[in-house]
Write an enzyme that holds these catalytic residues in place. Structure first.
Site, PDB file in Angstrom:
ATOM      1  N   LYS A   1      14.857 -90.606 -29.069  1.00  0.00           N
ATOM      2  CA  LYS A   1      14.800 -90.374 -27.614  1.00  0.00           C
ATOM      3  C   LYS A   1      15.763 -91.341 -26.910  1.00  0.00           C
ATOM      4  O   LYS A   1      16.525 -90.940 -26.049  1.00  0.00           O
ATOM      5  CB  LYS A   1      13.387 -90.634 -27.111  1.00  0.00           C
ATOM      6  CG  LYS A   1      13.281 -90.834 -25.598  1.00  0.00           C
ATOM      7  CD  LYS A   1      11.872 -91.073 -25.137  1.00  0.00           C
ATOM      8  CE  LYS A   1      11.512 -92.528 -25.071  1.00  0.00           C
ATOM      9  NZ  LYS A   1      11.992 -93.265 -23.889  1.00  0.00           N
ATOM     10  N   ASN A   2      15.736 -92.620 -27.336  1.00  0.00           N
ATOM     11  CA  ASN A   2      16.515 -93.634 -26.614  1.00  0.00           C
ATOM     12  C   ASN A   2      17.998 -93.617 -26.925  1.00  0.00           C
ATOM     13  O   ASN A   2      18.743 -94.454 -26.420  1.00  0.00           O
ATOM     14  CB  ASN A   2      15.905 -95.022 -26.864  1.00  0.00           C
ATOM     15  CG  ASN A   2      14.543 -95.121 -26.212  1.00  0.00           C
ATOM     16  OD1 ASN A   2      14.174 -94.271 -25.395  1.00  0.00           O
ATOM     17  ND2 ASN A   2      13.774 -96.117 -26.571  1.00  0.00           N
TER      18      ASN A   2
ATOM     19  N   CYS B   1       7.639 -99.201 -13.471  1.00  0.00           N
ATOM     20  CA  CYS B   1       6.704 -98.337 -14.201  1.00  0.00           C
ATOM     21  C   CYS B   1       5.580 -99.236 -14.730  1.00  0.00           C
ATOM     22  O   CYS B   1       5.531-100.426 -14.426  1.00  0.00           O
ATOM     23  CB  CYS B   1       7.421 -97.620 -15.340  1.00  0.00           C
ATOM     24  SG  CYS B   1       7.822 -98.726 -16.688  1.00  0.00           S
TER      25      CYS B   1
ATOM     26  N   ARG C   1      11.462-103.100 -14.212  1.00  0.00           N
ATOM     27  CA  ARG C   1      12.581-102.273 -14.699  1.00  0.00           C
ATOM     28  C   ARG C   1      13.782-102.377 -13.741  1.00  0.00           C
ATOM     29  O   ARG C   1      14.307-101.396 -13.257  1.00  0.00           O
ATOM     30  CB  ARG C   1      12.141-100.821 -14.864  1.00  0.00           C
ATOM     31  CG  ARG C   1      10.837-100.620 -15.612  1.00  0.00           C
ATOM     32  CD  ARG C   1      10.832-101.143 -17.043  1.00  0.00           C
ATOM     33  NE  ARG C   1      11.775-100.510 -17.927  1.00  0.00           N
ATOM     34  CZ  ARG C   1      11.533 -99.420 -18.635  1.00  0.00           C
ATOM     35  NH1 ARG C   1      10.376 -98.841 -18.558  1.00  0.00           N
ATOM     36  NH2 ARG C   1      12.453 -98.900 -19.406  1.00  0.00           N
TER      37      ARG C   1
ATOM     38  N   ASP D   1       9.104-101.779 -28.421  1.00  0.00           N
ATOM     39  CA  ASP D   1       8.557-100.415 -28.509  1.00  0.00           C
ATOM     40  C   ASP D   1       7.634-100.243 -29.706  1.00  0.00           C
ATOM     41  O   ASP D   1       7.034 -99.184 -29.872  1.00  0.00           O
ATOM     42  CB  ASP D   1       9.691 -99.389 -28.598  1.00  0.00           C
ATOM     43  CG  ASP D   1      10.478 -99.326 -27.310  1.00  0.00           C
ATOM     44  OD1 ASP D   1      11.569 -98.740 -27.318  1.00  0.00           O
ATOM     45  OD2 ASP D   1      10.002 -99.897 -26.320  1.00  0.00           O
TER      46      ASP D   1
ATOM     47  N   ARG E   1       6.378 -87.595 -23.504  1.00  0.00           N
ATOM     48  CA  ARG E   1       7.738 -87.980 -23.098  1.00  0.00           C
ATOM     49  C   ARG E   1       8.584 -88.334 -24.304  1.00  0.00           C
ATOM     50  O   ARG E   1       9.795 -88.180 -24.284  1.00  0.00           O
ATOM     51  CB  ARG E   1       7.691 -89.195 -22.156  1.00  0.00           C
ATOM     52  CG  ARG E   1       7.036 -88.910 -20.828  1.00  0.00           C
ATOM     53  CD  ARG E   1       7.181 -90.087 -19.911  1.00  0.00           C
ATOM     54  NE  ARG E   1       8.563 -90.534 -19.882  1.00  0.00           N
ATOM     55  CZ  ARG E   1       8.962 -91.631 -19.227  1.00  0.00           C
ATOM     56  NH1 ARG E   1       8.078 -92.370 -18.605  1.00  0.00           N
ATOM     57  NH2 ARG E   1      10.221 -91.980 -19.216  1.00  0.00           N
TER      58      ARG E   1
HETATM   59  C1  EPZ Z   1      15.450 -99.258 -23.162  1.00  0.00           C
HETATM   60  O1  EPZ Z   1      15.002 -99.517 -21.848  1.00  0.00           O
HETATM   61  C2  EPZ Z   1      14.473 -98.251 -23.739  1.00  0.00           C
HETATM   62  N1  EPZ Z   1      14.484 -97.024 -22.936  1.00  0.00           N
HETATM   63  C3  EPZ Z   1      13.065 -98.836 -23.766  1.00  0.00           C
HETATM   64  O2  EPZ Z   1      12.226 -97.887 -24.410  1.00  0.00           O
HETATM   65  C4  EPZ Z   1      13.086-100.113 -24.598  1.00  0.00           C
HETATM   66  O3  EPZ Z   1      11.799-100.695 -24.552  1.00  0.00           O
HETATM   67  C5  EPZ Z   1      14.115-101.079 -24.025  1.00  0.00           C
HETATM   68  O4  EPZ Z   1      15.411-100.446 -23.983  1.00  0.00           O
HETATM   69  C6  EPZ Z   1      14.246-102.343 -24.854  1.00  0.00           C
HETATM   70  O5  EPZ Z   1      14.573-102.003 -26.167  1.00  0.00           O
HETATM   71  C7  EPZ Z   1      15.500 -96.146 -23.097  1.00  0.00           C
HETATM   72  O6  EPZ Z   1      16.422 -96.377 -23.853  1.00  0.00           O
HETATM   73  C8  EPZ Z   1      15.410 -94.890 -22.282  1.00  0.00           C
HETATM   74  P1  EPZ Z   1      16.527-103.142 -21.090  1.00  0.00           P
HETATM   75  P2  EPZ Z   1      15.951-100.372 -20.836  1.00  0.00           P
HETATM   76  O7  EPZ Z   1      17.564-102.870 -20.056  1.00  0.00           O
HETATM   77  O8  EPZ Z   1      17.367-100.007 -21.049  1.00  0.00           O
HETATM   78  C9  EPZ Z   1      15.084-106.351 -17.873  1.00  0.00           C
HETATM   79  C10 EPZ Z   1      10.357 -96.540 -24.754  1.00  0.00           C
HETATM   80  O9  EPZ Z   1       9.168 -96.779 -24.939  1.00  0.00           O
HETATM   81  N2  EPZ Z   1      16.286-105.938 -17.133  1.00  0.00           N
HETATM   82  O10 EPZ Z   1      16.929-103.694 -22.409  1.00  0.00           O
HETATM   83  O11 EPZ Z   1      15.368-100.241 -19.474  1.00  0.00           O
HETATM   84  C11 EPZ Z   1      14.058-105.241 -17.843  1.00  0.00           C
HETATM   85  O12 EPZ Z   1      13.285-105.314 -16.668  1.00  0.00           O
HETATM   86  C12 EPZ Z   1      11.135 -97.290 -23.704  1.00  0.00           C
HETATM   87  O13 EPZ Z   1      11.028 -95.698 -25.399  1.00  0.00           O
HETATM   88  C13 EPZ Z   1      16.621-106.623 -15.978  1.00  0.00           C
HETATM   89  O14 EPZ Z   1      15.937-107.561 -15.562  1.00  0.00           O
HETATM   90  O15 EPZ Z   1      15.674-101.839 -21.384  1.00  0.00           O
HETATM   91  C14 EPZ Z   1      13.246-105.510 -19.066  1.00  0.00           C
HETATM   92  O16 EPZ Z   1      12.281-106.506 -18.772  1.00  0.00           O
HETATM   93  C15 EPZ Z   1      10.271 -98.274 -22.959  1.00  0.00           C
HETATM   94  N3  EPZ Z   1      17.728-106.232 -15.288  1.00  0.00           N
HETATM   95  C16 EPZ Z   1      14.277-106.068 -20.052  1.00  0.00           C
HETATM   96  O17 EPZ Z   1      15.384-106.501 -19.260  1.00  0.00           O
HETATM   97  C17 EPZ Z   1      18.510-105.188 -15.712  1.00  0.00           C
HETATM   98  O18 EPZ Z   1      19.528-104.883 -15.045  1.00  0.00           O
HETATM   99  C18 EPZ Z   1      14.735-105.042 -21.068  1.00  0.00           C
HETATM  100  O19 EPZ Z   1      15.401-104.040 -20.382  1.00  0.00           O
HETATM  101  C19 EPZ Z   1      18.155-104.508 -16.889  1.00  0.00           C
HETATM  102  C20 EPZ Z   1      17.039-104.898 -17.589  1.00  0.00           C
END
Ligand code: EPZ
Length: 428
Positions: free
Chosen positions: A22-23, A117, A122, A306, A398
């Site tokens: 999915k990701n 969420c 996020r 995850d 999802r």
């Molecule tokens: C991706 O989310 C995945 N989703 C998430 O999977 C996964 O948990 C996550 O990566 C970490 O591996 C998809 O790919 C659609 P991040 P993403 O940007 O890109 C903070 C699932 O269950 N952050 O690495 O949103 C953020 O708040 C989902 O399949 C900032 O602060 O993850 C979080 O605490 C859940 N500012 C952390 O970093 C930003 O600009 C990780 O976020 C971006 C992120």
């Protein structure tokens, strides 16, 4: 409302084949915006998030042909809009993955600000900061992000405060046509990042170093449509391997790369789960007791957030105590509170969860807090005493295709029911 109802205690064994990740699939779909024409994606999971991303692309002017549920033929030649509506971004935050591609194709984008969420705020400040370094200008009003690159996108070195998956992807895609070379320093290293870089290079981009903390993108004038198969879903695989470890199995999981679950499988083995690795598959089983093992979630190749809930489920019935630390999201322990309703003994202290193993969980009425927590509650229901009813299962839909069917094929006594909202079935 739809619920999943499980009777615990049935032997679980057999084999499942996981879908495409999915990701990765969601970002590969967004990337098709950068190559005018028809790109074919195969091994695409048939899940609601993919349907939502399809709606986003169609809203921009793309047409999508679905072949045998898992093949998408996406024609972006007539894409002529660059605005994604609030209702789609609010439904799925990953819609923000169109930001980079729209900037690359049109030099502008209008994307609704993603809401938070269940698992955290996020934010996308790292996406914004990185894109500003590339020459993108932003305005924020009425809940929308107005992005534009009046002087085009110019390559530079962007250092991320945190190895954000989404920020790495948006920066990689925004810089494929940049003037000069872009370097993303402290880039995310997830296998899904590598899959996206592979697609971009197949389309004619010059991306080097994906999978390492330093990714270099040399701007090219144009990308062309291709056919690409989505990488296997390592998180879905980890979920079913955890089920094999929890129930004793054996559960054989095919369609993914065990190398993408290095630390996960190591931790499962430390818990007393036997893991047999093969080419594009692995089998999990257990004879002895589950042992307590401390877990810390970190960006790849660290233990994936995850898989945190699934690990917590295993540890909740281990013969001792341990600590699970969630370093990636600020609020991803909702699952633990639901598991406590099933008799687990977990105490939350900030971003640590202290888990005291209990001999047996008991079936209860619980709510899926998010996608992975929902799957982990189903896991718990397989071994809990009595019946477990899980509501809010749209979270599971999802990211898990045919979740109930796959568990049924492993011997679970599980069914999906539609019940009137007010009288959720009482669990015995
Ligand atoms: C991706 O989310 C995945 N989703 C998430 O999977 C996964 O948990 C996550 O990566 C970490 O591996 C998809 O790919 C659609 P991040 P993403 O940007 O890109 C903070 C699932 O269950 N952050 O690495 O949103 C953020 O708040 C989902 O399949 C900032 O602060 O993850 C979080 O605490 C859940 N500012 C952390 O970093 C930003 O600009 C990780 O976020 C971006 C992120």
């Amino acid at each position: 409302m739809d619920v999943i109802r499980i009777e615990g205690g049935h032997p679980i064994s057999g084999e499942v084949t996981v879908e495409g990740a999915k990701n990765s699939a969601l970002k590969l779909m967004a990337a098709t915006l950068m190559a005018s024409g028809t790109t074919t994606l195969t091994n695409v999971p048939n899940i609601s998030d993919v349907h939502t991303m399809g709606k986003v692309l169609k809203r921009l002017g793309a047409t999508i042909e679905v072949v045998n549920k898992h093949e998408l033929r996406i024609d972006t030649s007539s894409v002529d809009r660059w605005e994604t509506p609030y209702e789609l971004v609010a439904k799925m935050r990953a819609s923000t993955a169109v930001l980079g591609p729209l900037l690359a194709r049109f030099g502008r984008a209008v994307v609704a600000m993603p809401g938070g969420c269940q698992i955290g705020a996020r934010k996308i400040d790292l996406h914004i900061l990185g894109l500003e370094a590339l020459g993108v200008q932003f305005e924020f009003k009425h809940g929308y992000i107005y992005a534009s690159a009046p002087n085009g996108i110019t390559g530079t070195v962007v250092t991320l405060d945190f190895a954000s998956v989404g920020a790495t992807e948006n920066l990689m895609m925004a810089s494929v046509h940049a003037k000069g070379t872009t370097v993303i320093d402290n880039a995310a290293r997830e296998p899904e990042i590598v899959d996206l870089a592979n697609l971009l290079n197949e389309m004619g981009a010059h991306v080097r170093g994906a999978g390492s903390p330093l990714i270099e993108i040399e701007g090219v004038p144009e990308l062309h449509p291709v056919t690409h198969s989505v990488v296997g879903d390592r998180i879905e695989a980890a979920t079913f391997l955890a089920i094999g470890g929890l129930t004793g199995g054996p559960v054989r999981v095919r369609g993914f790369e065990p190398i993408h679950l290095g630390l996960v499988l190591k931790k499962f083995e430390l818990m007393g789960i036997e893991i047999e690795r093969g080419a594009h598959e692995a089998t999990a089983s257990r004879k002895g007791p589950l042992r307590p093992v401390d877990i810390q979630t970190l960006p790849y190749p660290g233990f994936p957030t995850d898989v945190q809930a699934q690990a917590m489920c295993l540890l909740s019935v281990a013969d001792g105590s341990c600590i699970v630390t969630e370093n990636v999201f600020e609020n991803r322990f909702m699952f633990a509170s639901e598991l406590d309703r099933m008799g687990a003994d977990i105490t939350i202290e900030g971003h640590h969860a202290i888990v005291h193993g209990v001999p047996q969980l008991s079936g209860a009425q619980v709510k899926a807090p998010d996608l992975r927590g929902g799957a982990a509650l189903a896991m718990a229901g397989l071994v809990a005493d009595g019946h477990t009813t899980i509501s809010d299962i749209h979270h599971i839909d999802r990211g898990y295709e045919g979740f109930v069917e796959k568990l049924k094929s492993l011997g679970a006594s599980i069914e999906r029911l539609t019940v009137p909202d007010e009288d959720l079935l009482d669990s015995e």
